[in-house]
Design a protein around this motif. Structure first.
Motif, short mmCIF file in Angstrom:
data_model
loop_
_atom_site.label_atom_id
_atom_site.label_comp_id
_atom_site.label_asym_id
_atom_site.label_seq_id
_atom_site.Cartn_x
_atom_site.Cartn_y
_atom_site.Cartn_z
N VAL A 103 0.84 -1.21 0.00
CA VAL A 103 0.00 0.00 0.00
C VAL A 103 0.88 1.26 0.00
O VAL A 103 0.61 2.22 -0.74
CB VAL A 103 -0.93 0.01 1.23
CG1 VAL A 103 -1.63 1.37 1.36
CG2 VAL A 103 -1.97 -1.10 1.11
N ILE A 104 1.93 1.25 0.81
CA ILE A 104 2.85 2.40 0.87
C ILE A 104 3.48 2.67 -0.50
O ILE A 104 3.56 3.80 -0.96
CB ILE A 104 3.95 2.16 1.93
CG1 ILE A 104 3.32 2.14 3.33
CG2 ILE A 104 5.02 3.24 1.83
CD1 ILE A 104 4.28 1.73 4.42
N GLY A 105 3.91 1.58 -1.15
CA GLY A 105 4.52 1.74 -2.46
C GLY A 105 3.54 2.25 -3.49
O GLY A 105 3.88 3.11 -4.32
N ILE A 106 2.30 1.77 -3.44
CA ILE A 106 1.28 2.18 -4.42
C ILE A 106 0.94 3.66 -4.24
O ILE A 106 0.87 4.42 -5.21
CB ILE A 106 0.02 1.31 -4.26
CG1 ILE A 106 0.33 -0.13 -4.68
CG2 ILE A 106 -1.13 1.87 -5.09
CD1 ILE A 106 -0.71 -1.13 -4.26
N ILE A 107 0.73 4.08 -2.98
CA ILE A 107 0.38 5.48 -2.71
C ILE A 107 1.55 6.39 -3.09
O ILE A 107 1.37 7.47 -3.67
CB ILE A 107 0.00 5.67 -1.23
CG1 ILE A 107 -1.31 4.92 -0.94
CG2 ILE A 107 -0.14 7.14 -0.89
CD1 ILE A 107 -1.73 4.96 0.52
N GLY A 108 2.76 5.95 -2.76
CA GLY A 108 3.94 6.75 -3.09
C GLY A 108 4.09 6.95 -4.58
O GLY A 108 4.56 8.01 -5.04
N SER A 109 3.69 5.95 -5.35
CA SER A 109 3.83 6.06 -6.81
C SER A 109 2.89 7.09 -7.41
O SER A 109 3.07 7.52 -8.56
CB SER A 109 3.58 4.70 -7.46
OG SER A 109 2.22 4.31 -7.28
N GLN A 110 1.86 7.49 -6.64
CA GLN A 110 0.93 8.51 -7.11
C GLN A 110 1.58 9.89 -7.14
O GLN A 110 1.09 10.80 -7.81
CB GLN A 110 -0.31 8.54 -6.21
CG GLN A 110 -1.06 7.22 -6.10
CD GLN A 110 -1.59 6.75 -7.44
OE1 GLN A 110 -2.20 7.51 -8.18
NE2 GLN A 110 -1.34 5.49 -7.75
N PHE A 111 2.67 10.05 -6.40
CA PHE A 111 3.36 11.34 -6.33
C PHE A 111 4.54 11.38 -7.30
O PHE A 111 5.68 11.68 -6.93
CB PHE A 111 3.83 11.60 -4.90
CG PHE A 111 2.69 11.73 -3.91
CD1 PHE A 111 2.04 12.94 -3.73
CD2 PHE A 111 2.27 10.62 -3.18
CE1 PHE A 111 0.99 13.05 -2.83
CE2 PHE A 111 1.22 10.72 -2.27
CZ PHE A 111 0.58 11.94 -2.10
N LEU A 138 6.27 9.08 -8.54
CA LEU A 138 7.34 8.14 -8.21
C LEU A 138 6.90 6.72 -8.58
O LEU A 138 6.77 5.84 -7.73
CB LEU A 138 7.67 8.20 -6.71
CG LEU A 138 8.19 9.54 -6.17
CD1 LEU A 138 8.26 9.51 -4.65
CD2 LEU A 138 9.56 9.86 -6.76
N PRO A 139 6.66 6.46 -9.87
CA PRO A 139 6.17 5.15 -10.30
C PRO A 139 7.14 4.02 -9.99
O PRO A 139 6.73 2.87 -9.85
CB PRO A 139 5.95 5.32 -11.81
CG PRO A 139 6.84 6.46 -12.20
CD PRO A 139 6.85 7.38 -11.02
N TRP A 140 8.42 4.33 -9.85
CA TRP A 140 9.42 3.30 -9.56
C TRP A 140 9.28 2.76 -8.14
O TRP A 140 9.78 1.68 -7.82
CB TRP A 140 10.83 3.87 -9.73
CG TRP A 140 11.06 5.14 -8.96
CD1 TRP A 140 10.90 6.41 -9.41
CD2 TRP A 140 11.45 5.26 -7.60
NE1 TRP A 140 11.18 7.32 -8.43
CE2 TRP A 140 11.52 6.64 -7.29
CE3 TRP A 140 11.76 4.35 -6.60
CZ2 TRP A 140 11.88 7.12 -6.03
CZ3 TRP A 140 12.12 4.81 -5.33
CH2 TRP A 140 12.18 6.19 -5.05
N LEU A 141 8.56 3.52 -7.27
CA LEU A 141 8.44 3.10 -5.88
C LEU A 141 7.61 1.82 -5.74
O LEU A 141 7.85 1.00 -4.85
CB LEU A 141 7.79 4.22 -5.06
CG LEU A 141 7.80 4.06 -3.53
CD1 LEU A 141 9.22 3.93 -3.01
CD2 LEU A 141 7.12 5.27 -2.87
N ASP A 142 6.64 1.64 -6.65
CA ASP A 142 5.80 0.43 -6.61
C ASP A 142 6.60 -0.84 -6.88
O ASP A 142 6.57 -1.77 -6.08
CB ASP A 142 4.64 0.58 -7.60
CG ASP A 142 3.72 -0.62 -7.58
OD1 ASP A 142 3.16 -0.93 -6.50
OD2 ASP A 142 3.55 -1.26 -8.63
N PRO A 143 7.37 -0.93 -7.98
CA PRO A 143 8.17 -2.14 -8.19
C PRO A 143 9.28 -2.32 -7.16
O PRO A 143 9.66 -3.45 -6.84
CB PRO A 143 8.75 -1.96 -9.60
CG PRO A 143 8.64 -0.50 -9.88
CD PRO A 143 7.42 -0.04 -9.17
N VAL A 144 9.80 -1.19 -6.62
CA VAL A 144 10.82 -1.31 -5.56
C VAL A 144 10.20 -1.97 -4.33
O VAL A 144 10.81 -2.83 -3.68
CB VAL A 144 11.41 0.07 -5.20
CG1 VAL A 144 12.18 0.00 -3.89
CG2 VAL A 144 12.33 0.56 -6.32
#
Length: 289
Positions: A168-176, A178-184
């Motif tokens: 969830v943290i990665g998905i929400i972060g990717s909205q800002f 930062l799409p790379w945060l989701d796969p990371v």
């Protein structure tokens, strides 16, 4: 006492069955939403739950096999089937964890990266709540019946809840932007899968090779030395039969005691370990001094 242990194993099946149904529901939901919402982290989490289905089935089979009474080939019973099942489950988890890591790392270096839809975040949050509830149930059940397999399943449930929160943290972060945060985050999920599998493997292999907690042996030693008539302990060893402890101890008593009195002391040692420490079986050898 033996019948009570078999009854506990039967109760332990409930936790495994609940875990299986929860994992089937959540893995299908996460993989479907992950593909639809373009979320690598949620898909990785879904594959994690898919491995947990297999692991929970292995635990269920192990619990059922452990209930078989002793026979000609297994004079000590089938208690270790529970531990063998945990070992098999750990191999499956590590293998899929590596697969998730490979897919996630490939996605990190992908040229095209898009932010996932927020529905994937809500799905992850829902999943974490469900898994936390399953964890609480299995933890309480595991403590009640003193089951190594059910407690291991509970720890796996809790790690899955945390994994979903991480997704969830990665998905929400990717909205800002930062799409790379989701796969990371998916990489972190893969590492957590591997770590959980490794922890289960380490514990199961330790028990199967007759390893035992030295601190617990020290507790047994202190209790035995408090028993009237025991002058000392020459040797004490223990091993695991599934979730059951079997203790071998050599105690030192006064050489002037009659055989009957020495026998009474050894019986008292057995009673203390079995009643106060829930040891399944105790073998006491008496040496005079």
């Amino acid at each position: 006492m033996e019948q009570a242990k078999y009854h506990d194993l039967k109760m332990g099946e409930r936790g495994a069955i609940i875990s299986i149904f929860a994992y089937i529901l959540l893995s299908v939901l996460k993989i479907f939403i992950g593909n639809m919402a373009n979320s690598e982290a949620l898909k990785a989490d879904g594959f994690n739950n898919a491995t947990d289905i297999i692991a929970s089935i292995a635990v269920l089979i192990g619990l059922r096999l452990s209930q078989k009474p002793p026979d000609e080939d297994h004079p000590y019973g089938h208690w270790k089937a529970e531990t063998v099942a945990s070992l098999v489950a750990s191999f499956i988890m590590i293998a899929v964890g590596i697969q998730v890591l490979y897919g996630a790392i490939s996605s990190v270096f992908s040229v095209k990266q898009e932010s996932p839809n927020l529905i994937s975040a809500w799905t992850g949050m829902f999943s974490s709540v469900v898994m936390y509830m399953v964890y609480r149930y299995n933890r309480n059940l595991g403590k009640k019946i003193n089951s190594q397999a059910v407690m291991a399943a509970a720890k796996d449930n809790l790690s899955d809840a945390w994994v979903s929160i991480g997704a969830v943290i990665g998905i929400i972060g990717s909205q800002f932007n930062l799409p790379w945060l989701d796969p990371v985050t998916a990489v972190i999920v893969g590492l957590l899968i591997c770590k959980t599998g490794w922890d289960i493997f380490r514990k199961a292999s330790h028990d199967l090779t007759d390893g035992y907690d030295e601190e617990q042996l020290g507790i047994y030693r202190k209790s035995i030395l408090k028993i009237q008539g025991v002058k000392g302990i020459k040797d004490i060893r223990a091993r695991k039969y599934g979730s059951n402890s079997v203790v071998d101890v050599v105690i030192i008593v006064n050489s002037k005691l009659f055989i009957g009195a020495a026998h009474d002391i050894s019986e008292r040692v057995e009673e203390v370990l079995m009643e106060e420490h829930d040891v399944f079986e105790v073998h006491v050898h008496v040496e005079p001094n």
